[in-house]
Design an enzyme around this catalytic site. Structure first.
Site, mmCIF file in Angstrom:
data_model
loop_
_atom_site.group_PDB
_atom_site.id
_atom_site.type_symbol
_atom_site.label_atom_id
_atom_site.label_comp_id
_atom_site.label_asym_id
_atom_site.label_seq_id
_atom_site.Cartn_x
_atom_site.Cartn_y
_atom_site.Cartn_z
ATOM 1 N N GLU A 3 8.199 -0.934 1.821
ATOM 2 C CA GLU A 3 7.799 -0.661 3.312
ATOM 3 C C GLU A 3 8.991 -1.821 4.011
ATOM 4 O OE1 GLU A 3 3.850 0.625 4.815
ATOM 5 O OE2 GLU A 3 3.596 -1.025 3.249
ATOM 6 N N ASP A 52 9.473 3.234 1.592
ATOM 7 C CA ASP A 52 8.453 3.972 2.218
ATOM 8 C C ASP A 52 8.407 3.765 3.462
ATOM 9 O OD1 ASP A 52 6.000 5.233 2.926
ATOM 10 O OD2 ASP A 52 4.968 3.982 1.163
ATOM 11 N N TRP A 97 0.796 -1.368 0.083
ATOM 12 C CA TRP A 97 0.167 0.214 -0.037
ATOM 13 C C TRP A 97 0.811 1.339 -0.044
ATOM 14 C CZ3 TRP A 97 -5.433 0.625 0.140
ATOM 15 C CH2 TRP A 97 -5.960 2.085 0.203
ATOM 16 N N LYS A 99 3.147 10.321 7.327
ATOM 17 C CA LYS A 99 2.329 10.080 8.728
ATOM 18 C C LYS A 99 3.107 10.497 10.036
ATOM 19 C CE LYS A 99 -0.223 6.174 6.912
ATOM 20 N NZ LYS A 99 -1.637 6.632 7.044
ATOM 21 N N ARG A 158 -3.650 -4.396 13.277
ATOM 22 C CA ARG A 158 -2.510 -3.755 13.393
ATOM 23 C C ARG A 158 -2.490 -2.791 14.565
ATOM 24 N NH1 ARG A 158 -2.110 0.103 7.805
ATOM 25 N NH2 ARG A 158 -4.516 0.142 8.631
ATOM 26 N N GLN A 204 4.992 4.770 8.009
ATOM 27 C CA GLN A 204 4.575 4.349 9.399
ATOM 28 C C GLN A 204 5.483 3.963 10.254
ATOM 29 O OE1 GLN A 204 0.931 1.900 9.571
ATOM 30 N NE2 GLN A 204 0.531 2.575 7.455
#
Length: 425
Positions: free
Chosen positions: A205, A238, A132, A267, A398, A241
């Site tokens: 990620e 990426d 994502w 974020k 999560r 998070q």
């Protein structure tokens, strides 16, 4: 209750629905609904509010900066932007010393891929099959976990790489464990067979979040970097998070000793406010500039969010929140491991620091149904938990706490989750 949500709001979560509660305010790790009910927030908003909601220093920065300078023409620079660029690159290893500030993770990934394509001369992009990276054009093309059906063709040249999932391995060794080296080799054999010779970037990620909180095995990232560089590709990480202390180090890639060619942050950089960044080397930036790199938005390098980013760095450094994330993460992990021992439906606990996943298994009802039931029960008991909102993955929680959560809040959340599992299992 006001039914404006049904009459006037466009639904946007891929078939999911809005929470039935209307939120009135939030502070720290606590969200309060309009009817006065309190929820312990185990997702830090949209996995972003690493300093908690309404952090007093963030509030003060917004107030002071808004009174002085909030928005500028895209070609103008301000002191908050210059200071943030210098300080943020100072937290990173060489040669990541160039930055641009945007608004969302999708924008940052869009800019990073645009830069990689221009610099390499290629256009093909590799990402994980459960990735994502955003909903804008190139980011959506590199996203495989959801949103690909019904929107017509993506841009050509997007390839999926198999996910190194140790709990559900698809290629195993003689002992039945994930053989990620063979999996990676096979993945790139397939990519090479499909490529037209125009590979530009691999966007991944370090811990797949929406993809089920899959922590890349130690050694994987270095092997992936080598695969990329052998083919003239840039490795783009990426860390929307995972960046800025959440996994127990400032950046998740530090564990593997791998420095990406391009890094994207979002974020956590704004701690809940819209702030993102693309960081790269002076060499790559110069090459992109020489070739006429073009990417900016209405709010590129805006002073107000940049000032907030500076305050975020202040708090992270002063309060040593990388160390705190390790310590609280150990406490949370121990509690989740105990739940796994007590509840047979807990199949796996994984992740790093304060980004952890808990996967439920239920062959009779299905994990999706059980996950939804446990989520509802948690909410009734005062805990906001998030299941991965993807088909077949609704049994994976999560958990992304604020880095300012207390030990007591972690313990209370674990108690609620324990009861919800017992009530719904």
């Amino acid at each position: 209750m006001d039914n404006a949500r049904e009459r006037h709001l466009i639904r946007y979560s891929g078939g999911g629905s809005f929470s039935p509660d209307t939120i009135a305010r939030a502070s720290g790790s606590t969200i309060v609904t309009e009817d006065g009910r309190e929820l312990l927030d185990f997702t830090s908003g949209q996995m972003s509010a690493i300093l908690g909601h309404a952090h007093p220093e963030i509030v003060a920065t917004i107030r002071e900066q808004a009174e002085r300078l909030d928005h500028l023409y895209s070609g103008m620079l301000s002191r908050p932007v210059l200071d943030l660029a210098e300080r943020l690159t100072g937290t990173l290893p060489a040669p990541l010393d160039k930055a641009v500030f945007l608004t969302t993770g999708a924008e940052a990934n869009e800019a990073a891929l645009r830069m990689a394509k221009l610099v390499t001369g290629g256009y093909e992009v590799v990402s994980f099959a459960r990735s994502w990276h955003g909903m804008t054009q190139a980011a959506a093309g590199a996203t495989y976990s959801a949103g690909r059906t019904g929107y017509g063709p993506t841009a050509p040249g997007n390839f999926a790489l198999p996910v190194p999932d140790r709990f559900r391995p698809d290629i195993t060794d003689a002992d039945g464990n994930l053989d990620w080296r063979r999996q990676l080799d096979l993945g790139f054999d397939l990519i090479d067979a499909q490529s037209t010779g125009n590979l530009a970037a691999c966007l991944v990620e370090p811990v797949l979040s929406s993809g089920g909180v899959i922590d890349l095995p130690p050694g994987y990232l270095a092997a992936l970097r080598d695969k990329c560089h052998e083919r003239g590709m840039l490795l783009v990480l990426d860390e929307a998070q995972t960046g800025l202390c959440r996994t127990g180090t400032w950046y998740a890639f530090e564990r593997d000793g791998v420095v990406p060619d391009i890094l994207t942050l979002s974020k956590t950089l704004g701690a809940g406010l819209p702030l993102a960044a693309v960081l790269t080397s002076a060499e790559i930036e110069q090459e992109a500039h020489d070739r006429g790199f073009l990417f900016f938005t209405t709010h590129v390098n805006d002073p107000l969010p940049a000032a907030v980013g500076g305050t975020v760095l202040d708090v992270l450094v002063r309060d040593r929140l990388d160390q705190r994330a390790r310590e609280l993460g150990d406490r949370l992990r121990a509690g989740l491991d105990e739940l796994a021992r007590e509840h047979a439906v807990v199949g796996d606990v994984r992740g790093r620091g304060l980004l952890l996943g808990l996967e439920l298994v239920d062959e009779e009802r299905g994990a999706d149904e059980l996950g939804a039931a446990v989520t509802r029960r948690c909410a009734e008991l005062g805990l906001h938990m998030n299941i991965v909102q993807l088909p077949g993955m609704g049994g994976t929680f999560r958990i992304a706490l604020t880095l300012t959560a207390s030990a007591a809040e972690i313990d209370r959340g674990l108690e609620i989750l324990d009861k919800a599992l017992a009530d719904r299992a």
